[in-house]
Design an enzyme around this catalytic site. Sequence first.
Site, PDB file in Angstrom:
ATOM      1  N   ARG A  58       0.841  -1.210   0.000  1.00 55.56           N
ATOM      2  CA  ARG A  58       0.000   0.000   0.000  1.00 55.56           C
ATOM      3  C   ARG A  58       0.868   1.249   0.000  1.00 55.56           C
ATOM      4  O   ARG A  58       0.458   2.315  -0.471  1.00 55.56           O
ATOM      5  CB  ARG A  58      -0.943  -0.003   1.205  1.00 55.56           C
ATOM      6  N   TYR A 111     -16.311  13.901 -16.421  1.00 56.42           N
ATOM      7  CA  TYR A 111     -16.810  12.543 -16.245  1.00 56.42           C
ATOM      8  C   TYR A 111     -17.832  12.533 -15.108  1.00 56.42           C
ATOM      9  O   TYR A 111     -17.662  13.210 -14.099  1.00 56.42           O
ATOM     10  CB  TYR A 111     -15.630  11.616 -15.960  1.00 56.42           C
ATOM     11  N   ASP A 183      -7.250  16.293 -16.225  1.00 53.93           N
ATOM     12  CA  ASP A 183      -7.456  14.893 -16.562  1.00 53.93           C
ATOM     13  C   ASP A 183      -7.091  14.701 -18.032  1.00 53.93           C
ATOM     14  O   ASP A 183      -7.738  15.255 -18.920  1.00 53.93           O
ATOM     15  CB  ASP A 183      -8.927  14.516 -16.309  1.00 53.93           C
ATOM     16  N   LYS A 208      -8.085   3.071 -19.251  1.00 57.61           N
ATOM     17  CA  LYS A 208      -8.396   3.344 -20.650  1.00 57.61           C
ATOM     18  C   LYS A 208      -7.187   3.091 -21.553  1.00 57.61           C
ATOM     19  O   LYS A 208      -6.681   1.991 -21.624  1.00 57.61           O
ATOM     20  CB  LYS A 208      -8.926   4.776 -20.769  1.00 57.61           C
TER      21      LYS A 208
END
Length: 402
Positions: A58, A111, A183, A208
């Site tokens: 993590r 988005y 973005d 993507k």
Amino acid sequence: MTISKHIETQAIHAGRINDEQFGSLATPLYQTSTFIFDNAEQGARRFAGEEAGYIYSRLGNPTTRQLEMRVAAMEGMADGAATATGMGAVSAALLANLQCGDHIISSNAVYGCSYALISHMLKKFGIQATFVDMSKPELIEQAIQDNTKVIFCETPINPNLVVIDLTAIAQIAKKHQLLSIVDNTFLTPVLQQPAKFGIDLIVHSATKYLNGHGDVVAGIICGSEEMISHIKNTALKDIGATISPHDAWLILRGLKTLPIRMERHCSNAQKVAEFLEKHDEVRQVYYPGLASHSGHKFIGKQMSAAGGVIAFELEAKLNEGAFFINQLKLFSIAVSLGDAESLVQHPASMTHSPYSQEERLAAGISDSLIRISVGLENSDDIIADLKQSLAQLSKRKKIKAA
């Protein structure tokens, strides 16, 4: 260290950590949750930040680290932070830099989940937001308040492909000492590098194009070493939206072909957009590669090409748009983009459903808007599928009108 300024070479070699023990050509997959210390004192030193080394996945992982440094190099940034999802990247970038009482300015179309986070979730914690049409930079200036801390936008915007002037965004942010976050999912660093225009942080849905094969959900944040360290040691560490090593490994594999894939996505999309623009059943096509698009002027300046996503409106009612989508054979009905397969979806009822109807209309997202992600298939086959579906739509309309 980056061995080349050329992005095709960076996509394969940047951030590479040599496997000195076995000499593996492929990036080793460190599929481990934790790391062994030589002794208790070493563990204490690493937790105290007195010694470099891995502790727990993590907090860092060698496979993940290669991904972070590779994408950062491609974006022309110093460092990167990999996240479990694209929204993990957006959330970590915002939460690490905002607190109760702050204000954020966002482009009015983003988005759907980014919109929900900014307009609804952050509001619960006393962070206010203003959404403006960022194609008009003066509206950004007018929206700035004493407590404004961040300017956030996408370009081209999801889903209506509006292009934002990144130089104007960066200049306004620096003038008012604000953090600028962009973005860059739709174009990737192959086609657009926001850092060149002065943007502070870049986020991606690595789900993507960066991965490109439809088998991963992930995100990336790129920025200065100081900014990325702050994000990693606060929001990302404590909320825990960190990527799995296996997903990082898959994206590293996908990145090697990203420049080649983007060439094909763009060339296919250009042909498809030109076909759609000439079709009688299509009212409007939104694609920066077309001379008719307001963002066309940015190609060759801010962006090297228009990308692989197209939005368009049919000369049809909402139910007729659904009929058109359902007649497609090659296209898969799915709410992603950047995969090898061509995809189609209806933003108003799918990706942008967190908007109310009034909010969607204000953002330029009509109920008749359809978004396609043009894949890597032969362009003639893609166009043939659209052509046959449009022909069926036309036939259906004529029957209903008779």
